[in-house]
Design an enzyme around this catalytic site. Structure first.
Site, PDB file in Angstrom:
ATOM      1  CG  ASP A 195       3.792  -9.507   9.603  1.00 54.51           C
ATOM      2  OD1 ASP A 195       3.223  -9.381  10.710  1.00 54.51           O
ATOM      3  OD2 ASP A 195       3.322  -9.036   8.550  1.00 54.51           O
TER       4      ASP A 195
HETATM    5 MG   LIG Z   1       0.321 -10.709   5.209  1.00 56.85          MG
END
Ligand SMILES: [Mg+2]
Ligand SMILES: Nc1ncnc2c1ncn2[C@@H]1O[C@H](COP(=O)(O)OP(=O)(O)OP(=O)(O)O)[C@@H](O)[C@H]1O
Length: 263
Positions: free
Chosen positions: A189
């Site tokens: 991410d």
């Molecule tokens: Mg974050």
């Protein structure tokens, strides 16, 4: 119940024993009791347990933080507890600012070069020591589960995909799946708020619950998009130049942006 009940961090007793008394400031807001809080020295993340809505559990984040320790800069895990259907993960607060902070974005050349170097270093870790498989068979199976459970937020799709359904995105991912994966240890991410910048260094990779072995474009796609949004497309391209154009495949950048819609 007082109106501010969810504003207060109520720690389970085992966490209260290991964390010094502190004023907790709310950083992000989740639903009923979930979110991220920080004191001067610590960060506590709270989320619903076994809730598919979250792309990863805090238990998975804890395991990855442990694996990364001594390999790349990450916060130190202080404690993990489950209580009342909630998971609690306490870790040290990394001094500095996250890379989406205006003071960090004010030095774009430095930021782009720090990010390229941090991802190069991460992606150079030996695969055989990484116990987490996040390659396409795993990621697509998880994506399918999320679509089936109806937890994908279609209103949050990138502009060019507004109006599409999660099912149609999944079908496109299945149809256009790259033949080869260029596997590395990936963050999972890699957007700007998940890098902590301290002066001249990236001192913390955070939010690593989805880290594991995956194609390098899983990270490059998200950092590239995040730079495009927080700075501009020129800096996003400069990031790819510094990382190394020879290993960048524009089609895969698009593919992994598409995959991210389902998480
Ligand atoms: Mg974050
Ligand atoms: N260990 C840490 N040290 C310093 N800052 C942190 C740390 N952990 C989290 N933060 C800050 O809190 C923010 C949110 O934390 P994190 O990224 O882990 O949660 P999140 O799951 O992405 O939350 P949300 O999805 O609600 O944004 C980070 O972008 C960063 O600014």
């Amino acid at each position: 119940m007082p109106a501010d009940a969810h504003e207060t961090l109520i720690l389970p007793p085992p966490l209260r024993r290991v964390l010094p008394a502190a004023r907790w400031e709310r950083v992000t807001r989740g639903e009923s009791g979930a979110g991220v809080w920080r004191s001067q020295r610590f960060v506590v993340k709270v989320q619903g347990r076994g809730n598919l809505q979250f792309p990863s559990s805090l238990q998975q984040e804890r395991e990855r933080l442990r694996y990364f320790t001594g390999r790349v800069p990450v916060p130190r895990v202080v404690a993990y507890e489950v209580e009342g259907g909630l998971e609690y993960l306490a870790m040290t607060r990394v001094p500095g600012l996250d890379a989406a902070h205006p003071d960090v974005l004010f030095h774009p050349d430095r930021l782009v070069s720090l990010l390229a170097r941090a991802l190069r270093e991460l992606h150079a870790l030996p695969l055989r020591e990484c116990p987490f498989n996040m390659s396409l068979p795993v990621a697509l199976a998880r994506a399918r589960e999320r679509v089936a459970a109806g937890v994908v937020d279609e209103s949050d799709f990138d502009d060019e995909r507004q109006g599409r359904t999660a099912v149609s995105v999944f079908n496109e991912l299945a149809r256009t799946r790259p033949a080869q994966e260029d596997l590395v240890v990936a963050h999972g991410d890699a957007c700007l708020p998940n890098f902590i910048v301290n002066g001249e260094f990236i001192d913390g990779l955070i939010d690593v619950g989805r880290a594991g072995i995956a194609d390098r474009h899983a990270d490059l796609a998200l950092t590239h998009r995040s730079l495009g949004r927080n700075l501009n497309p020129e800096y996003a391209e400069q990031f790819l130049d510094l990382y190394g154009r020879d290993v960048v495949d524009p089609q895969k950048l698009a593919y992994y942006r598409l995959l991210d819609e389902l998480f």
